[in-house]
Scaffold this motif. Structure first.
Motif, short mmCIF file in Angstrom:
data_model
loop_
_atom_site.label_atom_id
_atom_site.label_comp_id
_atom_site.label_asym_id
_atom_site.label_seq_id
_atom_site.Cartn_x
_atom_site.Cartn_y
_atom_site.Cartn_z
N GLU A 1 0.77 -1.13 -0.08
CA GLU A 1 0.15 -0.03 -0.04
C GLU A 1 0.80 1.24 0.08
OE1 GLU A 1 -3.06 2.12 2.84
OE2 GLU A 1 -3.18 0.12 3.03
N GLN A 2 2.11 1.26 0.90
CA GLN A 2 2.80 2.56 0.81
C GLN A 2 3.20 2.88 -0.71
OE1 GLN A 2 3.10 4.47 2.87
NE2 GLN A 2 1.83 3.12 4.67
N ALA A 3 3.58 1.86 -1.40
CA ALA A 3 3.96 1.91 -2.69
C ALA A 3 2.89 2.53 -3.64
CB ALA A 3 4.73 0.54 -3.34
N ASN A 4 1.65 2.08 -3.30
CA ASN A 4 0.49 2.43 -4.05
C ASN A 4 0.14 3.99 -4.03
OD1 ASN A 4 0.25 0.00 -5.34
ND2 ASN A 4 -1.37 -0.59 -4.08
N LYS A 5 0.57 4.42 -2.77
CA LYS A 5 0.06 5.56 -2.35
C LYS A 5 1.14 6.70 -2.68
CE LYS A 5 -2.82 4.68 1.82
NZ LYS A 5 -2.93 4.82 3.14
N ARG A 6 2.30 6.25 -2.83
CA ARG A 6 3.60 7.03 -3.14
C ARG A 6 3.63 8.41 -2.45
NH1 ARG A 6 2.84 5.02 -9.59
NH2 ARG A 6 3.00 3.04 -8.78
N GLN A 7 3.55 9.65 -2.92
CA GLN A 7 3.58 10.76 -2.46
C GLN A 7 2.52 11.83 -2.77
OE1 GLN A 7 7.68 12.13 -3.27
NE2 GLN A 7 7.96 12.28 -1.05
N GLY B 1 -13.03 4.14 -1.40
CA GLY B 1 -11.79 3.24 -1.52
C GLY B 1 -10.65 3.40 -2.24
N LEU B 2 -11.00 3.91 -3.43
CA LEU B 2 -9.73 4.14 -4.42
C LEU B 2 -8.95 5.24 -3.91
CD1 LEU B 2 -8.68 3.62 -7.46
CD2 LEU B 2 -10.41 5.42 -8.03
N LEU B 3 -9.57 6.35 -3.18
CA LEU B 3 -8.65 7.52 -2.64
C LEU B 3 -7.98 6.58 -1.66
CD1 LEU B 3 -8.68 10.48 -2.61
CD2 LEU B 3 -9.97 10.43 -0.60
N LEU B 4 -8.49 5.94 -0.63
CA LEU B 4 -7.76 5.37 0.56
C LEU B 4 -6.52 4.47 -0.11
CD1 LEU B 4 -10.74 4.38 2.95
CD2 LEU B 4 -9.00 6.20 3.14
N ASP B 5 -6.74 3.77 -1.28
CA ASP B 5 -5.65 2.96 -1.59
C ASP B 5 -4.52 3.60 -2.07
OD1 ASP B 5 -7.06 0.61 -0.69
OD2 ASP B 5 -7.79 0.00 -2.81
N HIS B 6 -4.89 4.70 -2.53
CA HIS B 6 -3.76 5.56 -3.37
C HIS B 6 -3.28 6.62 -2.99
CE1 HIS B 6 -5.37 2.47 -6.31
NE2 HIS B 6 -4.17 2.43 -6.70
#
Length: 299
Positions: A120-126, A214-219
């Motif tokens: 998830e951290q990679a998905n969220k990036r910055q 959900g899309l927002l939380l994931d990314h």
């Protein structure tokens, strides 16, 4: 059992069901941020009858409930049933949680989320996304945060208006909630495709659309920008928008109902800051302090 007793029990069960149905209608309306008069306009059901229904004294037909569900963009089956029975392993988890002290639930939820995160951290990036009700300061703080961190700033509602070719008010008045939610989803998808590093200001009702939220939380790393109901209302009016008070003597009660209906969703954010009674500079400092650890973990 006497015929009279059977009838009394049936009447009691019906009254209980109608009360719960009214609460679900009220909750669905609040999550969408719709005043009762707006729901009446969009559904074709009189405001007086909606008041009766939400108060538990209405006994609507399926046709009426279908009109209401369509207007609030809410599944008719969920409106009628209200609950979904969990089965199998999910049911066992639900059973385990039934006896847990409420104070322990946030920690349990966080543990489950960490377990599910994986990459998830990679998905969220910055990416930083600000959520919360209108008037909390998302747009103002979002722009300042983006400038402070040298990140692009995106306001989802402005993308929606650009793509639609009209204001949010026009979208809701002419095309309704379902159309607005479709445009909002497309705007978010576009922002995620175009930016690995960004500050996003979202609309207050994005949490009422589970798939989009959900899309927002994931990314995105999310921060709930919150304030007291009184400050929410005053800030919106100070911006020159008198609609919260127009033809609606119960505006503050509606606002409190919206906050209550959305609070559990807003609490799913990674962090929160309260801007009540704070200067912009103080709120920005709190926001920067909240997001810097998130961005550090994403590097």
């Amino acid at each position: 059992m006497s015929e009279r007793r059977v009838k009394d029990e049936a009447d009691s069960e019906l009254a209980d069901y109608l009360a719960k149905l009214g609460a679900r209608v009220r909750d669905a309306r609040a999550k969408r941020g719709m005043a009762r008069r707006i729901l009446a306009r969009d559904s074709g059901v009189s405001e007086r009858y909606l008041a009766q229904l939400e108060g538990g004294t209405g006994n609507p037909s399926i046709a009426v409930l279908r009109q209401i569900a369509s207007a609030v963009d809410y599944p008719l089956a969920d409106l009628i049933a209200g609950t979904v029975t969990a089965e199998g392993a999910l049911g066992e988890i639900v059973d385990l949680l039934q006896g847990v002290e409420p104070a322990r639930l946030p920690g349990i939820r966080a543990a489950i989320e960490r377990h599910l995160e994986g990459g998830e951290q990679a998905n969220k990036r910055q990416r930083i996304a600000l959520i919360g009700l209108r008037g909390a300061g998302k747009s103002t703080l979002g722009r300042l945060l983006a400038a402070r961190l040298d990140l692009p700033f995106v306001e989802l509602n402005r993308i929606v208006e650009r793509d639609y070719g009209g204001s949010i008010g026009e979208i809701l008045a002419l095309s309704g909630q379902p159309a607005f939610r479709r445009y909002e989803r497309r705007a978010l998808e576009s922002a995620l495709r175009e930016h690995d590093r960004v500050v996003i200001s979202t609309g207050g009702g994005i949490v009422s659309e589970p798939a989009t939220f959900g899309l927002l939380l994931d990314h995105c790393h999310t921060v709930w920008i919150k304030a007291s109901p009184e400050e929410h209302m005053n800030r919106v009016i100070d911006q020159g928008d008198l609609r919260p008070m127009a033809r609606n003597d119960e505006a503050m009660e509606d606002l409190k109902a919206i906050l209550a209906a959305r609070e559990s969703s807003y609490r799913r954010a990674d962090a929160s800051i309260d801007t009540s009674g704070q200067t912009i500079e103080e709120s920005l400092a709190a926001l920067v302090a909240a997001v810097k650890p998130m961005l550090a973990r994403a590097i």
